[in-house]
Structure formats: structure tokens, C-alpha cells
Design a protein around this motif. Structure first.
Motif, PDB file in Angstrom:
ATOM      1  N   SER A   1       0.814  -1.148  -0.065  1.00 18.69           N
ATOM      2  CA  SER A   1       0.201  -0.038  -0.055  1.00 18.69           C
ATOM      3  C   SER A   1       1.037   1.544  -0.097  1.00 18.69           C
ATOM      4  N   PHE A   2       0.364   2.362  -0.748  1.00 19.51           N
ATOM      5  CA  PHE A   2       1.176   3.500  -0.836  1.00 19.51           C
ATOM      6  C   PHE A   2      -0.188   4.731  -0.730  1.00 19.51           C
ATOM      7  N   GLY A   3       0.207   5.825   0.090  1.00 16.26           N
ATOM      8  CA  GLY A   3      -0.522   6.922   0.341  1.00 16.26           C
ATOM      9  C   GLY A   3      -1.316   6.864   1.400  1.00 16.26           C
TER      10      GLY A   3
ATOM     11  N   ARG B   1      -5.242   9.126  -4.197  1.00 16.05           N
ATOM     12  CA  ARG B   1      -4.493   9.388  -2.893  1.00 16.05           C
ATOM     13  C   ARG B   1      -4.077   8.106  -2.224  1.00 16.05           C
ATOM     14  N   ARG B   2      -4.327   7.095  -2.991  1.00 19.79           N
ATOM     15  CA  ARG B   2      -3.873   5.687  -2.445  1.00 19.79           C
ATOM     16  C   ARG B   2      -3.469   4.897  -3.687  1.00 19.79           C
ATOM     17  N   ILE B   3      -2.469   3.852  -3.532  1.00 17.59           N
ATOM     18  CA  ILE B   3      -2.285   3.211  -4.635  1.00 17.59           C
ATOM     19  C   ILE B   3      -1.924   1.644  -3.927  1.00 17.59           C
ATOM     20  N   ASN B   4      -2.654   0.608  -4.372  1.00 15.17           N
ATOM     21  CA  ASN B   4      -2.375  -0.748  -3.784  1.00 15.17           C
ATOM     22  C   ASN B   4      -1.976  -1.700  -4.975  1.00 15.17           C
ATOM     23  N   LEU B   5      -0.845  -2.376  -4.573  1.00 15.11           N
ATOM     24  CA  LEU B   5      -0.533  -3.531  -5.537  1.00 15.11           C
ATOM     25  C   LEU B   5      -0.836  -4.712  -4.745  1.00 15.11           C
ATOM     26  N   THR B   6      -1.695  -5.501  -5.737  1.00 17.32           N
ATOM     27  CA  THR B   6      -2.091  -6.841  -5.285  1.00 17.32           C
ATOM     28  C   THR B   6      -1.427  -7.971  -5.907  1.00 17.32           C
ATOM     29  N   PHE B   7      -0.634  -8.905  -5.443  1.00 15.62           N
ATOM     30  CA  PHE B   7       0.016  -9.816  -6.045  1.00 15.62           C
ATOM     31  C   PHE B   7      -0.816 -11.014  -5.591  1.00 15.62           C
ATOM     32  N   ARG B   8      -0.698 -12.043  -6.909  1.00 19.05           N
ATOM     33  CA  ARG B   8      -1.362 -13.201  -6.731  1.00 19.05           C
ATOM     34  C   ARG B   8      -0.674 -14.411  -7.767  1.00 19.05           C
ATOM     35  N   TYR B   9      -1.253 -15.432  -8.054  1.00 18.36           N
ATOM     36  CA  TYR B   9      -0.601 -16.355  -8.592  1.00 18.36           C
ATOM     37  C   TYR B   9      -1.662 -16.998  -9.579  1.00 18.36           C
ATOM     38  N   VAL B  10      -1.131 -17.145 -10.922  1.00 16.50           N
ATOM     39  CA  VAL B  10      -1.917 -17.834 -12.061  1.00 16.50           C
ATOM     40  C   VAL B  10      -1.123 -18.841 -12.588  1.00 16.50           C
ATOM     41  N   PRO B  11      -1.395 -20.070 -12.687  1.00 17.22           N
ATOM     42  CA  PRO B  11      -0.577 -21.139 -13.228  1.00 17.22           C
ATOM     43  C   PRO B  11      -0.091 -20.633 -14.587  1.00 17.22           C
ATOM     44  N   ASP B  12       1.176 -20.640 -14.656  1.00 17.59           N
ATOM     45  CA  ASP B  12       2.014 -20.291 -15.938  1.00 17.59           C
ATOM     46  C   ASP B  12       1.206 -20.720 -17.253  1.00 17.59           C
TER      47      ASP B  12
END
Length: 293
Positions: free
Chosen positions: A169-171, A238-249
Motif C-alpha cells: 500500500s502507498f499513500g 490518494r492511495r495506490i495498492n499493488l495486489t500480487f497473486r498466482y496464475v498457473p503459468d
């Protein structure tokens, strides 16, 4: 003599923070990494996506609509008009190959993956799991005709990608809640709530947090006065969120290998992305090349 009033988070709140399968670190990012990531974010060209397309039209009685906020994806892009990634059936032509993580983000991902492998075992950590897709959400107010409307929220949902989910999270800080559901269409109790601070990491996984509960962003503060780049004519971030997940390649598909219908539905987005990205220009050029003999 009376005891002084207790300050800080309640014991119940602290207990919720220690819930198995949920981890929160308010100061995960160093000041240097935070600054580098914000500089990189300022160079992005987010998209305003429409929810539906020619081959994925609105349900009867509904109209086309724009998403609440501009977005960007890394690793693979799940366009809204392709209906995102929804296993076990919704896996083909859903995840379009996208730009790799920049070096400063990859360093954070490596640390998060190491933490996740210490926290999760067995079915909670699928074979081959690694964080290979990232949704960049921009939270703030959008310009509608001549007025600014606050759209800094996300409704109740589940992340269908297998394995743990992480976010940076940012901001301004944001209030996330996990809520139970015992009857279709009804949400019962808040089982965990957490303020997500600037520079923080949230990591969650396992049956309770991925399957048995929904999560939502209830609100985003305005107290710090953040106005983050990139500057957009019709949106104030006013806020930036980076959400990381997994998708089978195996389910990540280059644009040129998408079905004809899927390519038609997202071509306009790809062309817009290509204006600010050498990666997407190359992906469009690859489609135009004749097949190898």
C-alpha cells in the motif's frame, strides 16, 4: 488509584492481527524502496476499462459501465471484459501476458514469497506457486461531468487465484475488512479488520481467508493529503495498492495466442497500452508476424 486509560489498539484487535493465515507488517518497505516504487508508478499509463465487450455483453437489463478506478497490471493482465480469472472453468483467454515486474518490485516479491513459504503448507500453497500477476489499483476521486466523486472503495469479493495473496500500500491508509457469509447474498459478521498503512504489507491465505470469507475496502482516509502520480485529467489518486497473486503459468497467454474473439475485445486496450509501453508494442507486432514455416 485509577489506572491510566489504555491507548493504542485493543487486545481484541491485536489478537485478530495474529490470526493464522493473515500477516500484516506496517513498515515492510524501506524508505528507499518506497520512493523508488512511487517513482516507477508515476511513469505508468493506467487504463480506464469498460466492464463488458462485444463478445461478453452486459446481462439482460444492465448497461455498459466503466470500472470505478483506473488500473494497471503486471505479469499478466486480466481484462474486465474477459471476466477475469475464475477457476476451475474460467481459465482460458483470461490472463494476457503483460510486462514483468521492475527490479525494485521483484525484490519485494522475492521477500514475500519467502515469508509465504514459511507461513503456508500443503493445499494452502499449491505446487508451483509464485507471485506472477499484480493488479495496480488507483484509489481516489473521479471527475463526473463537473464534480469530483469519491470512488475509493472495493465491494465484497474473493480472489480466485490459488494460494496466498499479498498487497503493498502507498499513500492514504485504507480500512480492509474480512466478512463471513453463511447465506447466499448475505454478509454476516466482520471477522477481521485492518488499517493498511503507507509502505505496509498484507499477506493472507488458507481456507479461512480465501474461501470462507469475503474481503472489502470500506474507505480510504484523506487526512494526509496525498495526491499521487501519475496525474490524470479525470482522476485524483490518494492511495495506490499493488495486489500480487498466482496464475498457473500454463494459463498465461500472449496476446497473439488469444482466441480471435478475445483479441478483438481487448485490441483497443492493447493499442492504448502500446503508446506508453515497448512491451505492448512488441506484443502487437508479434501478432502481425507470419507464422514460422
Amino acid at each position: 488509584m485509577a489506572l491510566p486509560p489504555r491507548r493504542g489498539p485493543s487486545l481484541a484487535h491485536k489478537a485478530r492481527q495474529r490470526s493464522p493465515g493473515h500477516h500484516y507488517n506496517a513498515s515492510f518497505l524501506s524508505s528507499v524502496d518506497r520512493a523508488d516504487i512511487l517513482t516507477w508508478l508515476g511513469g505508468l499509463h493506467p487504463l480506464w476499462e469498460e466492464r463488458y465487450s462485444k463478445h461478453f455483453p452486459p446481462p439482460p437489463g444492465q448497461q455498459q459501465r466503466r470500472l470505478l478506478r483506473p488500473v494497471y497490471w503486471l505479469g499478466n493482465w486480466q481484462f474486465a471484459c474477459l471476466d477475469y480469472y475464475r477457476p476451475p472453468k474460467g481459465v482460458l483467454n483470461r490472463c494476457v501476458k503483460a510486462e514483468p515486474f521492475p527490479a525494485v518490485l521483484q525484490r519485494q516479491v522475492t521477500k514475500v514469497e519467502e515469508l509465504a513459504r514459511r507461513m503456508f503448507r500443503g493445499p494452502d500453497l499449491p505446487k508451483g506457486w509464485h507471485l506472477n500477476t499484480c493488479l495496480v489499483n488507483f484509489y481516489g476521486s473521479r471527475l463526473e461531468e463537473d464534480r469530483w466523486v469519491d470512488t475509493a472503495r472495493v465491494g465484497e469479493h474473493k480472489d480466485f487465484e490459488p494460494g496466498p495473496v499479498a498487497s503493498l500500500s502507498f499513500g492514504e491508509r485504507a480500512l480492509i475488512q474480512f466478512v463471513t457469509s453463511t447465506r447466499p447474498g448475505e454478509r454476516d459478521a466482520v471477522v477481521l479488520e485492518q488499517w493498511l498503512d503507507d509502505g505496509s504489507l498484507e499477506l493472507f491465505g488458507g481456507k479461512q481467508w480465501k474461501e470462507e470469507t469475503f474481503h472489502r475496502v470500506q474507505r480510504v482516509d484523506t487526512r494526509e493529503g496525498h495526491d499521487l502520480a501519475p496525474k490524470l485529467p479525470d482522476f485524483r489518486t490518494r492511495r495506490i495498492n499493488l495486489t500480487f497473486r498466482y496464475v498457473p503459468d500454463v494459463h498465461v497467454t500472449p496476446f497473439a495466442a488469444l482466441s480471435t474473439e478475445a483479441r478483438e475485445d481487448v485490441r483497443g486496450y492493447m493499442e492504448r497500452l502500446a503508446k506508453g509501453s515497448a512491451f505492448f508494442r512488441a506484443e502487437l507486432a508479434r501478432e502481425a508476424r507470419p507464422p514460422a514455416p
